[in-house]
Design a protein around this motif. Structure first.
Motif, PDB file in Angstrom:
ATOM      1  N   ASP A  44       0.855  -1.160  -0.019  1.00 25.69           N
ATOM      2  CA  ASP A  44       0.019  -0.025  -0.028  1.00 25.69           C
ATOM      3  C   ASP A  44       0.891   1.216   0.048  1.00 25.69           C
ATOM      4  O   ASP A  44       1.992   1.241   0.799  1.00 25.69           O
ATOM      5  CB  ASP A  44      -0.874   0.158   1.329  1.00 25.69           C
ATOM      6  CG  ASP A  44      -1.968  -1.119   1.252  1.00 25.69           C
ATOM      7  OD1 ASP A  44      -2.015  -1.673   0.281  1.00 25.69           O
ATOM      8  OD2 ASP A  44      -2.417  -1.503   2.259  1.00 25.69           O
ATOM      9  N   GLY A  45       0.551   2.157  -0.832  1.00 23.06           N
ATOM     10  CA  GLY A  45       1.173   3.400  -0.707  1.00 23.06           C
ATOM     11  C   GLY A  45       2.459   3.445  -2.007  1.00 23.06           C
ATOM     12  O   GLY A  45       3.080   4.228  -1.954  1.00 23.06           O
ATOM     13  N   TYR A  46       2.575   2.397  -2.689  1.00 22.24           N
ATOM     14  CA  TYR A  46       3.515   2.277  -3.779  1.00 22.24           C
ATOM     15  C   TYR A  46       2.820   1.992  -5.045  1.00 22.24           C
ATOM     16  O   TYR A  46       1.572   1.339  -5.057  1.00 22.24           O
ATOM     17  CB  TYR A  46       4.533   1.159  -3.347  1.00 22.24           C
ATOM     18  CG  TYR A  46       5.628   1.676  -2.395  1.00 22.24           C
ATOM     19  CD1 TYR A  46       6.827   1.988  -2.880  1.00 22.24           C
ATOM     20  CD2 TYR A  46       5.183   1.455  -1.016  1.00 22.24           C
ATOM     21  CE1 TYR A  46       7.681   2.190  -1.940  1.00 22.24           C
ATOM     22  CE2 TYR A  46       5.917   1.805   0.010  1.00 22.24           C
ATOM     23  CZ  TYR A  46       7.355   2.369  -0.369  1.00 22.24           C
ATOM     24  OH  TYR A  46       8.396   2.833   0.484  1.00 22.24           O
ATOM     25  N   TYR A  47       3.426   2.044  -6.086  1.00 21.64           N
ATOM     26  CA  TYR A  47       2.759   1.993  -7.541  1.00 21.64           C
ATOM     27  C   TYR A  47       4.062   1.515  -8.441  1.00 21.64           C
ATOM     28  O   TYR A  47       5.154   1.640  -8.103  1.00 21.64           O
ATOM     29  CB  TYR A  47       2.290   3.291  -8.067  1.00 21.64           C
ATOM     30  CG  TYR A  47       3.074   4.185  -8.497  1.00 21.64           C
ATOM     31  CD1 TYR A  47       4.049   5.139  -7.698  1.00 21.64           C
ATOM     32  CD2 TYR A  47       3.585   4.559 -10.007  1.00 21.64           C
ATOM     33  CE1 TYR A  47       4.678   6.113  -7.964  1.00 21.64           C
ATOM     34  CE2 TYR A  47       4.407   5.409 -10.447  1.00 21.64           C
ATOM     35  CZ  TYR A  47       5.003   5.994  -9.531  1.00 21.64           C
ATOM     36  OH  TYR A  47       5.896   6.953  -9.915  1.00 21.64           O
ATOM     37  N   MET A  48       3.730   0.838  -9.346  1.00 27.50           N
ATOM     38  CA  MET A  48       4.651   0.049 -10.420  1.00 27.50           C
ATOM     39  C   MET A  48       4.958   1.215 -11.336  1.00 27.50           C
ATOM     40  O   MET A  48       4.020   1.403 -12.265  1.00 27.50           O
ATOM     41  CB  MET A  48       4.016  -1.216 -10.992  1.00 27.50           C
ATOM     42  CG  MET A  48       5.240  -1.826 -11.696  1.00 27.50           C
ATOM     43  SD  MET A  48       4.770  -3.623 -12.356  1.00 27.50           S
ATOM     44  CE  MET A  48       3.011  -3.161 -12.463  1.00 27.50           C
ATOM     45  N   SER A  49       5.889   1.997 -11.411  1.00 29.93           N
ATOM     46  CA  SER A  49       6.388   2.932 -12.434  1.00 29.93           C
ATOM     47  C   SER A  49       6.679   2.212 -13.780  1.00 29.93           C
ATOM     48  O   SER A  49       6.522   2.770 -14.910  1.00 29.93           O
ATOM     49  CB  SER A  49       7.379   3.641 -11.866  1.00 29.93           C
ATOM     50  OG  SER A  49       8.496   3.176 -11.610  1.00 29.93           O
ATOM     51  N   ARG A  50       7.481   0.959 -13.688  1.00 28.28           N
ATOM     52  CA  ARG A  50       7.831   0.307 -14.856  1.00 28.28           C
ATOM     53  C   ARG A  50       7.547  -1.160 -14.786  1.00 28.28           C
ATOM     54  O   ARG A  50       7.848  -1.767 -13.640  1.00 28.28           O
ATOM     55  CB  ARG A  50       9.140   0.524 -15.322  1.00 28.28           C
ATOM     56  CG  ARG A  50       9.458  -0.064 -16.693  1.00 28.28           C
ATOM     57  CD  ARG A  50      10.746   0.758 -17.187  1.00 28.28           C
ATOM     58  NE  ARG A  50      11.964   0.444 -16.597  1.00 28.28           N
ATOM     59  CZ  ARG A  50      13.234   0.357 -16.917  1.00 28.28           C
ATOM     60  NH1 ARG A  50      13.290   0.582 -18.311  1.00 28.28           N
ATOM     61  NH2 ARG A  50      14.242   0.508 -16.142  1.00 28.28           N
ATOM     62  N   GLY A  51       6.884  -1.926 -15.598  1.00 25.94           N
ATOM     63  CA  GLY A  51       6.739  -3.253 -15.457  1.00 25.94           C
ATOM     64  C   GLY A  51       7.515  -4.182 -16.280  1.00 25.94           C
ATOM     65  O   GLY A  51       8.576  -3.747 -16.630  1.00 25.94           O
ATOM     66  N   PHE A  52       7.140  -5.252 -16.337  1.00 24.19           N
ATOM     67  CA  PHE A  52       7.937  -6.389 -17.112  1.00 24.19           C
ATOM     68  C   PHE A  52       8.000  -6.211 -18.549  1.00 24.19           C
ATOM     69  O   PHE A  52       6.842  -6.092 -19.183  1.00 24.19           O
ATOM     70  CB  PHE A  52       7.208  -7.697 -16.833  1.00 24.19           C
ATOM     71  CG  PHE A  52       8.185  -8.864 -17.170  1.00 24.19           C
ATOM     72  CD1 PHE A  52       8.823  -9.864 -16.032  1.00 24.19           C
ATOM     73  CD2 PHE A  52       8.410  -9.314 -18.290  1.00 24.19           C
ATOM     74  CE1 PHE A  52       9.764 -10.531 -16.399  1.00 24.19           C
ATOM     75  CE2 PHE A  52       9.019 -10.539 -18.797  1.00 24.19           C
ATOM     76  CZ  PHE A  52       9.821 -11.235 -17.523  1.00 24.19           C
ATOM     77  N   GLY A  63       7.354   5.017  -4.402  1.00 21.34           N
ATOM     78  CA  GLY A  63       6.352   5.445  -3.334  1.00 21.34           C
ATOM     79  C   GLY A  63       5.442   6.368  -4.319  1.00 21.34           C
ATOM     80  O   GLY A  63       5.759   7.148  -4.929  1.00 21.34           O
ATOM     81  N   VAL A  64       3.969   6.485  -3.663  1.00 20.15           N
ATOM     82  CA  VAL A  64       3.224   7.326  -4.512  1.00 20.15           C
ATOM     83  C   VAL A  64       3.497   8.825  -4.590  1.00 20.15           C
ATOM     84  O   VAL A  64       2.994   9.672  -5.172  1.00 20.15           O
ATOM     85  CB  VAL A  64       1.880   7.000  -4.154  1.00 20.15           C
ATOM     86  CG1 VAL A  64       1.135   5.486  -4.539  1.00 20.15           C
ATOM     87  CG2 VAL A  64       1.645   7.433  -2.663  1.00 20.15           C
ATOM     88  N   ALA A  65       4.198   9.291  -3.257  1.00 17.76           N
ATOM     89  CA  ALA A  65       4.573  10.587  -3.403  1.00 17.76           C
ATOM     90  C   ALA A  65       5.502  11.063  -4.327  1.00 17.76           C
ATOM     91  O   ALA A  65       5.456  12.452  -4.358  1.00 17.76           O
ATOM     92  CB  ALA A  65       4.970  10.973  -1.753  1.00 17.76           C
ATOM     93  N   GLY A  66       6.219  10.285  -5.107  1.00 13.14           N
ATOM     94  CA  GLY A  66       7.132  10.561  -6.226  1.00 13.14           C
ATOM     95  C   GLY A  66       8.323  10.981  -5.661  1.00 13.14           C
ATOM     96  O   GLY A  66       8.843  11.044  -4.652  1.00 13.14           O
ATOM     97  N   ALA A 148      14.800   7.405  -6.829  1.00 12.45           N
ATOM     98  CA  ALA A 148      14.846   6.115  -6.066  1.00 12.45           C
ATOM     99  C   ALA A 148      13.629   5.320  -6.095  1.00 12.45           C
ATOM    100  O   ALA A 148      12.639   5.532  -6.403  1.00 12.45           O
ATOM    101  CB  ALA A 148      14.756   6.643  -4.106  1.00 12.45           C
ATOM    102  N   HIS A 149      13.997   4.009  -6.329  1.00 16.11           N
ATOM    103  CA  HIS A 149      12.904   2.968  -6.610  1.00 16.11           C
ATOM    104  C   HIS A 149      13.537   1.496  -6.234  1.00 16.11           C
ATOM    105  O   HIS A 149      14.602   1.287  -6.047  1.00 16.11           O
ATOM    106  CB  HIS A 149      12.423   2.994  -8.083  1.00 16.11           C
ATOM    107  CG  HIS A 149      13.425   2.491  -9.068  1.00 16.11           C
ATOM    108  ND1 HIS A 149      14.325   3.238  -9.780  1.00 16.11           N
ATOM    109  CD2 HIS A 149      13.579   1.277  -9.536  1.00 16.11           C
ATOM    110  CE1 HIS A 149      15.011   2.740 -10.581  1.00 16.11           C
ATOM    111  NE2 HIS A 149      14.655   1.385 -10.606  1.00 16.11           N
TER     112      HIS A 149
END
Ligand code: ZN
Length: 243
Positions: A44-52, A63-66, A148-149
């Motif tokens: 929760d609070g994270y998103y996938m910025s680049r997938g497979f 993190g969703v806050a970027g 950061a990711h």
């Protein structure tokens, strides 16, 4: 047949199948399920910025806050396992932890490696047995190379390590990480142990030398001349851009 004997036979049988000729093995606690590696257990609070992708056989989680708001946030082991790699791999990787997991699916013992890359800090050691949800490190930038990711992979193939360019970046060698986890939150085998092969990476070969920190900005992994029988092994970040 009693449950205990079933497991003993299963472990002996699968342990034999998994053995690398002449290779070493380790005893691991079976993973009784998997969780997300950030904001455990659900991410929760994270998103996938680049997938497979065909050149990026993993997922990037932010993190969703970027920006760098997630720098230093904890990264957790997705399930019980054995640390097969925990060090600075330089190049596009930076600090990397890889954990080998045994899990039961369809009545069979299976194995995967989970990889956590670009870490700011590493908090486990190679050869350590660790638990589901145990912190392996913190989210980083690989020396400012990225925002950061967490770069996160799950491999079916136990030989990849950081030598990713030698293997097809497809589903013969990899799982789609978040899908793998979503489909395996609860598995049988709690409290059981299994044998897994270890020292399966090129970097585990005797005589393999990592670049020293601070040097070699081009990112070539050097090999000690003469003393190694493992042949040529070079990783070039320019050939392998999908970090
Ligand atoms: Zn990535």
């Amino acid at each position: 047949m009693q449950r205990g004997w079933f497991w003993i036979f299963l472990m002996l049988f699968v342990g034999g199948l998994l053995a690398v000729p002449g290779g070493n093995r380790a005893t691991v606690r079976v993973a009784e399920g998997f969780d997300m590696p950030i904001a455990k257990p659900n991410g929760d609070g994270y998103y996938m910025s680049r997938g497979f992708l065909s050149y990026h056989p993993g997922e990037d989680w932010n993190g969703v806050a970027g920006g760098n708001t997630d720098l230093g946030a904890p990264v957790y082991c997705i399930g019980n396992g054995y640390v097969t790699f925990a060090q600075d791999a330089r190049m596009g990787w930076g600090n990397v932890v890889i954990v080998r997991h045994a899990f039961v699916e369809g009545g069979q013992l299976r194995t995967v490696d989970s990889m956590y890359a670009h870490l700011n800090q590493i908090m486990v050691r190679k050869g350590q047995n660790i638990s589901r949800g145990q912190q392996v490190g913190t989210i980083g930038t690989n020396r400012g190379m990225y925002t950061a990711h967490l770069h996160f992979e799950i491999r079916k193939n136990l030989f990849i390590g950081i030598n990713r360019s030698a293997f097809a970046k497809d589903f013969t060698n990899y799982y789609r990480p978040s899908q793998f986890i979503a489909q395996r939150r609860n598995l049988p085998g709690a409290g059981q142990t299994a044998q897994v092969p270890v020292d399966t990476y090129k970097t585990d070969a005797p005589g393999f030398v990592f670049p020293s920190s601070g040097g070699d900005s081009r990112g070539t992994v050097k090999k000690k001349p003469a003393s190694s029988r493992s042949g040529n092994f070079r990783v070039n970040r320019f050939d392998d851009v999908g970090y």
